[in-house]
Scaffold this motif. Structure first.
Motif, PDB file in Angstrom:
ATOM      1  N   LYS A  59       1.042  -1.051   0.114  1.00  0.00           N
ATOM      2  CA  LYS A  59      -0.005  -0.144  -0.011  1.00  0.00           C
ATOM      3  C   LYS A  59       0.810   1.146  -0.006  1.00  0.00           C
ATOM      4  N   LYS A  60       1.940   1.111   0.531  1.00  0.00           N
ATOM      5  CA  LYS A  60       2.605   2.211   1.294  1.00  0.00           C
ATOM      6  C   LYS A  60       3.562   2.719  -0.549  1.00  0.00           C
ATOM      7  N   VAL A  61       3.745   2.052  -0.816  1.00  0.00           N
ATOM      8  CA  VAL A  61       4.596   1.740  -2.069  1.00  0.00           C
ATOM      9  C   VAL A  61       4.011   2.278  -3.332  1.00  0.00           C
ATOM     10  N   LEU A  62       2.757   1.704  -3.156  1.00  0.00           N
ATOM     11  CA  LEU A  62       1.220   2.019  -4.473  1.00  0.00           C
ATOM     12  C   LEU A  62       1.092   3.813  -4.640  1.00  0.00           C
ATOM     13  N   ILE A  63       1.357   4.224  -2.947  1.00  0.00           N
ATOM     14  CA  ILE A  63       0.934   5.755  -2.590  1.00  0.00           C
ATOM     15  C   ILE A  63       2.415   6.731  -3.346  1.00  0.00           C
ATOM     16  N   ILE A  64       3.118   5.744  -2.886  1.00  0.00           N
ATOM     17  CA  ILE A  64       4.452   6.413  -3.114  1.00  0.00           C
ATOM     18  C   ILE A  64       4.335   6.768  -4.874  1.00  0.00           C
ATOM     19  N   SER A  65       4.067   5.433  -5.774  1.00  0.00           N
ATOM     20  CA  SER A  65       4.221   5.456  -7.401  1.00  0.00           C
ATOM     21  C   SER A  65       3.527   6.440  -7.806  1.00  0.00           C
ATOM     22  N   GLN A  66       1.970   6.795  -6.870  1.00  0.00           N
ATOM     23  CA  GLN A  66       1.104   7.343  -7.688  1.00  0.00           C
ATOM     24  C   GLN A  66       0.923   8.905  -7.734  1.00  0.00           C
ATOM     25  N   VAL A  67       1.749   9.027  -6.013  1.00  0.00           N
ATOM     26  CA  VAL A  67       2.333  10.676  -6.318  1.00  0.00           C
ATOM     27  C   VAL A  67       2.741  11.220  -7.374  1.00  0.00           C
ATOM     28  N   GLY A  68       3.687  10.180  -7.785  1.00  0.00           N
ATOM     29  CA  GLY A  68       5.546  10.457  -9.623  1.00  0.00           C
ATOM     30  C   GLY A  68       3.899  10.991 -10.324  1.00  0.00           C
ATOM     31  N   THR A  69       3.233   9.171  -9.904  1.00  0.00           N
ATOM     32  CA  THR A  69       2.594  10.230 -11.272  1.00  0.00           C
ATOM     33  C   THR A  69       1.262  11.049 -11.741  1.00  0.00           C
ATOM     34  N   PHE A  70       1.209  11.871 -10.332  1.00  0.00           N
ATOM     35  CA  PHE A  70       0.327  12.776 -10.473  1.00  0.00           C
ATOM     36  C   PHE A  70       1.372  14.740 -10.205  1.00  0.00           C
ATOM     37  N   ILE A  71       2.658  14.296 -10.553  1.00  0.00           N
ATOM     38  CA  ILE A  71       3.494  15.257 -10.780  1.00  0.00           C
ATOM     39  C   ILE A  71       4.001  14.722 -11.245  1.00  0.00           C
ATOM     40  N   ALA A  72       4.500  13.835 -12.034  1.00  0.00           N
ATOM     41  CA  ALA A  72       4.459  13.950 -14.019  1.00  0.00           C
ATOM     42  C   ALA A  72       3.363  14.486 -14.590  1.00  0.00           C
ATOM     43  N   TRP A  73       1.776  14.371 -14.412  1.00  0.00           N
ATOM     44  CA  TRP A  73       0.843  14.985 -15.396  1.00  0.00           C
ATOM     45  C   TRP A  73       1.122  16.534 -15.189  1.00  0.00           C
ATOM     46  N   LEU A  74       1.940  17.488 -13.966  1.00  0.00           N
ATOM     47  CA  LEU A  74       1.368  18.689 -13.825  1.00  0.00           C
ATOM     48  C   LEU A  74       2.377  18.884 -14.181  1.00  0.00           C
ATOM     49  N   LEU A  75       3.916  17.891 -15.256  1.00  0.00           N
ATOM     50  CA  LEU A  75       4.685  18.825 -15.666  1.00  0.00           C
ATOM     51  C   LEU A  75       4.669  19.092 -17.153  1.00  0.00           C
ATOM     52  N   PHE A  76       2.945  17.548 -17.356  1.00  0.00           N
ATOM     53  CA  PHE A  76       3.030  17.768 -18.479  1.00  0.00           C
ATOM     54  C   PHE A  76       2.124  18.893 -18.918  1.00  0.00           C
ATOM     55  N   LEU A  77       1.263  19.597 -18.535  1.00  0.00           N
ATOM     56  CA  LEU A  77       0.237  20.699 -17.771  1.00  0.00           C
ATOM     57  C   LEU A  77       1.515  21.902 -18.729  1.00  0.00           C
ATOM     58  N   LEU A  78       2.616  21.130 -17.861  1.00  0.00           N
ATOM     59  CA  LEU A  78       2.791  22.484 -17.904  1.00  0.00           C
ATOM     60  C   LEU A  78       4.012  22.856 -18.968  1.00  0.00           C
ATOM     61  N   ALA A  79       4.382  21.525 -19.989  1.00  0.00           N
ATOM     62  CA  ALA A  79       4.144  22.175 -21.354  1.00  0.00           C
ATOM     63  C   ALA A  79       3.063  23.142 -22.397  1.00  0.00           C
ATOM     64  N   PHE A  80       2.455  22.881 -21.940  1.00  0.00           N
ATOM     65  CA  PHE A  80       1.353  24.174 -23.029  1.00  0.00           C
ATOM     66  C   PHE A  80       1.840  25.395 -22.169  1.00  0.00           C
ATOM     67  N   ALA A  81       2.371  25.645 -21.268  1.00  0.00           N
ATOM     68  CA  ALA A  81       2.071  27.136 -20.447  1.00  0.00           C
ATOM     69  C   ALA A  81       3.763  27.832 -21.267  1.00  0.00           C
ATOM     70  N   LEU A  82       4.715  26.463 -21.714  1.00  0.00           N
ATOM     71  CA  LEU A  82       5.887  27.507 -21.800  1.00  0.00           C
ATOM     72  C   LEU A  82       5.865  27.651 -23.410  1.00  0.00           C
ATOM     73  N   PRO A  83       6.878  28.741 -24.299  1.00  0.00           N
ATOM     74  CA  PRO A  83       6.726  29.102 -25.349  1.00  0.00           C
ATOM     75  C   PRO A  83       7.470  28.203 -26.292  1.00  0.00           C
ATOM     76  N   LYS A  84       7.498  27.778 -27.660  1.00  0.00           N
ATOM     77  CA  LYS A  84       7.651  26.872 -28.239  1.00  0.00           C
ATOM     78  C   LYS A  84       8.998  27.234 -28.680  1.00  0.00           C
ATOM     79  N   THR A  85      10.032  27.717 -28.141  1.00  0.00           N
ATOM     80  CA  THR A  85      10.884  27.732 -28.395  1.00  0.00           C
ATOM     81  C   THR A  85      12.066  26.634 -29.026  1.00  0.00           C
ATOM     82  N   GLN A  86      12.404  26.735 -30.117  1.00  0.00           N
ATOM     83  CA  GLN A  86      12.992  25.875 -30.438  1.00  0.00           C
ATOM     84  C   GLN A  86      14.562  25.671 -30.388  1.00  0.00           C
ATOM     85  N   LEU A  87      15.195  24.672 -29.873  1.00  0.00           N
ATOM     86  CA  LEU A  87      16.462  24.367 -29.185  1.00  0.00           C
ATOM     87  C   LEU A  87      17.115  24.347 -30.212  1.00  0.00           C
ATOM     88  N   TRP A  88      17.014  22.662 -30.781  1.00  0.00           N
ATOM     89  CA  TRP A  88      17.511  21.977 -31.940  1.00  0.00           C
ATOM     90  C   TRP A  88      16.939  21.462 -33.077  1.00  0.00           C
TER      91      TRP A  88
END
Length: 430
Positions: A59-88
C-alpha cells in the motif's frame, strides 16, 4: 478500482500523444524515443519499488508511485504553458525531420519522473499474488486485466471528444491529473495492506522511509518457514534460480517487445497513412479494450476451470501472431479483424501468464519477482518503441511482420515450458 483509475488516467492521453508530439515539433522518431523514456526509467525504478514493497508493504509503495504519476501529469500540463522555443533541429535518414522544442523537453522530463516512480504495475501484481490462492489465481488476474481493459475502453473513447473541445489536448491532461489525484485518496483510504506483518528491513538503507510511514513491529512475529527471507534472497541472481522464472522472464521480455512494435507503429500508421483523427484512433483502441473485457471477465473465468494457464498462454500467443500478420495489410476492415484477434489473444494470454509468474517462488519474494519482471518488460518496451518508431519511418507496416515472428517464438517457448512442467501444472486447470 485502483488499477482501473490508474489506467483510465493514462489511457486518456494515448490517442492524443502522437498529435501533441507533432504539434510541438516532433515526428515518429521522437515519438518512439519519448515512448521508450518511460520504460527505461521504469526499468530502474520498478525493482527498487518492488523489493521495497516486500519490506514496507504494498500500500505504501503504491501511494509513492501514484504521487509520482500525479506530479508527472502536472509537468505535462506545464509544457503547454511554455513558449514553443526551438532548441535544435535535425533532418537525417535515420531520424527524419524534427524540431526539438522546450515543451518537448518538459514532456520528456514528465515521462522520466513517471517512469522512475512507475512501479505500481509490479506492486499491484504482487498485491494480487498476496491475496490469491491456487484455485482463484487465474480468475483474479483475469479480473485485474478486465479492470485494465475497462480503463482502456473509457479513456480512449473520450480522449478524442475531450481533445476536440475549446481547451484542445489540455482537457484530457487535466482530467488525467485529477484521476491520478483521486487514485491517491482511494489507495490511502480504501485499500487494505496485503502484507499484514512488516518485519525488520535488514540492510536496506530506508530508515527515513520507515520512520516517515511509521512502520511498527510490536505485534509482529515470525515462525519457521514463514519468516521473511533476508534481502539477499530476493536479489536478481537468487530470483533467476527459482524454477521456471528465467524462461518466463524471456517470454515477458518478448511479449512487451512485440506489443511495443504495435504501440510505436499504430499511432504513426493512423496519423500518417490512414489519416485518422484522435477520435478514430480512440474508437479503435476502445474497441480493442471492450473485446478484452469480455475475454478477461466471463470467458477467462470459465476457461480457466477447464484449461491450464500454460495452454491459455499458448492459444493467446497463436492469436497474437495471426493478428500481427494481418496488421501489415493496409486495409481498415482487415485492421479491425486483426484488432479483434489481437484483443482475444491478449485477453487470454497475459492474465494467464501473470498467473504462472505469480505462482513461481514464495509470496515473500513476489515483490522482487514482479519488480524484476517489470524491468524485463521495461527494457523490451524501450527497445521496441525506439526500433518500432524508427523502422516504421522506412518499412511502414512491415514492422508488424516482425511482431508476428516474435509471437511465434513465444508460442515455441511456451511449448518448452509446458513440456518441462508436463508432470504438474500443465496438466491441471489453473
Amino acid at each position: 478500482m485502483v488499477n482501473f483509475i490508474g489506467i483510465l488516467g493514462y489511457s486518456l492521453v494515448i490517442p492524443i500523444l502522437i498529435f501533441i508530439v507533432t504539434d510541438f515539433g516532433g515526428n515518429g522518431f521522437i515519438y518512439g524515443i519519448l515512448g521508450a523514456t518511460y520504460p527505461f526509467f521504469q526499468f530502474i525504478g520498478a525493482p527498487i519499488l518492488g523489493r521495497l514493497s516486500d519490506k514496507i508493504g504494498r500500500k505504501k509503495v503504491l501511494i509513492i508511485s501514484q504521487v509520482g504519476t500525479f506530479i508527472a501529469w502536472l509537468l505535462f500540463l506545464l509544457a503547454f504553458a511554455l513558449p514553443k522555443t526551438q532548441l535544435w533541429q535535425q533532418n537525417t535518414e535515420l531520424t527524419g525531420s524534427y524540431m526539438m522544442t522546450l515543451p518537448l523537453i518538459i514532456i520528456f522530463l514528465a515521462r522520466i519522473f513517471d517512469g522512475f516512480t512507475g512501479g505500481n504495475i509490479s506492486v499491484a501484481n504482487a498485491y494480487m499474488s498476496d491475496i490469491s490462492t491456487d484455485e482463484d489465481r487465474n480468475r483474479n488476474f483475469g479480473l485485474m486485466g478486465s479492470s485494465t481493459s475497462l480503463g482502456f475502453v473509457i479513456g480512449p473513447a473520450f480522449a478524442g471528444l475531450l481533445a476536440s473541445s475549446f481547451l484542445g489536448e489540455i482537457l484530457p491532461l487535466i482530467l488525467a491529473a485529477l484521476i491520478s489525484l483521486a487514485a491517491i485518496f482511494v489507495i490511502n483510504f480504501r485499500l487494505e495492506e496485503s502484507v499484514p506483518c512488516i518485519v525488520d528491513t535488514g540492510g536496506i538503507s530506508i530508515k527515513n522511509v520507515r520512520r516517515f510511514f511509521q512502520i511498527e513491529h510490536k505485534d509482529c512475529f515470525t515462525e519457521g518457514s514463514e519468516a521473511l527471507e533476508p534481502e539477499s534472497s530476493t536479489g536478481w541472481r537468487r530470483v533467476l534460480k527459482i524454477k521456471g522464472v528465467p524462461l518466463l522472464y524471456g517470454i515477458y521480455f518478448l511479449t512487451f517487445f512485440g506489443f511495443s512494435l504495435f504501440y510505436a507503429g499504430l499511432p504513426i500508421y493512423a496519423n500518417g497513412i490512414l489519416e485518422w483523427s484522435a477520435i478514430d484512433l480512440g474508437i479503435f483502441l476502445a474497441y480493442s479494450s471492450f473485446i478484452m473485457i469480455l475475454v478477461q471477465g466471463p470467458l477467462l473465468s470459465r476457461l480457466s476451470k477447464k484449461i491450464s494457464s500454460n495452454s491459455l498462454v499458448l492459444i493467446g500467443s497463436f492469436f497474437l501472431a495471426s493478428s500481427f500478420f494481418l496488421l501489415a495489410m493496409k486495409n481498415t476492415t482487415v485492421l479491425y479483424i486483426a484488432n479483434t484477434l489481437l484483443s482475444l489473444g491478449n485477453g487470454l494470454m497475459w492474465p494467464s501468464f501473470l498467473a504462472l509468474l505469480s505462482a513461481a517462488g514464495t509470496k515473500k519474494a513476489q515483490g522482487a519477482i514482479q519488480g524484476y519482471g517489470t524491468s524485463m518488460g521495461s527494457i523490451a518496451s524501450m527497445l521496441g518503441l525506439v526500433i518500432g518508431g524508427t523502422l516504421f519511418e522506412s518499412i511502414t507496416t512491415s514492422v508488424f511482420i516482425l511482431g508476428a515472428c516474435i509471437f511465434v517464438i513465444i508460442t515455441l517457448l511456451m511449448l518448452i515450458h509446458r513440456h518441462r512442467h508436463s508432470g504438474s501444472e500443465a496438466l491441471q486447470p489453473a
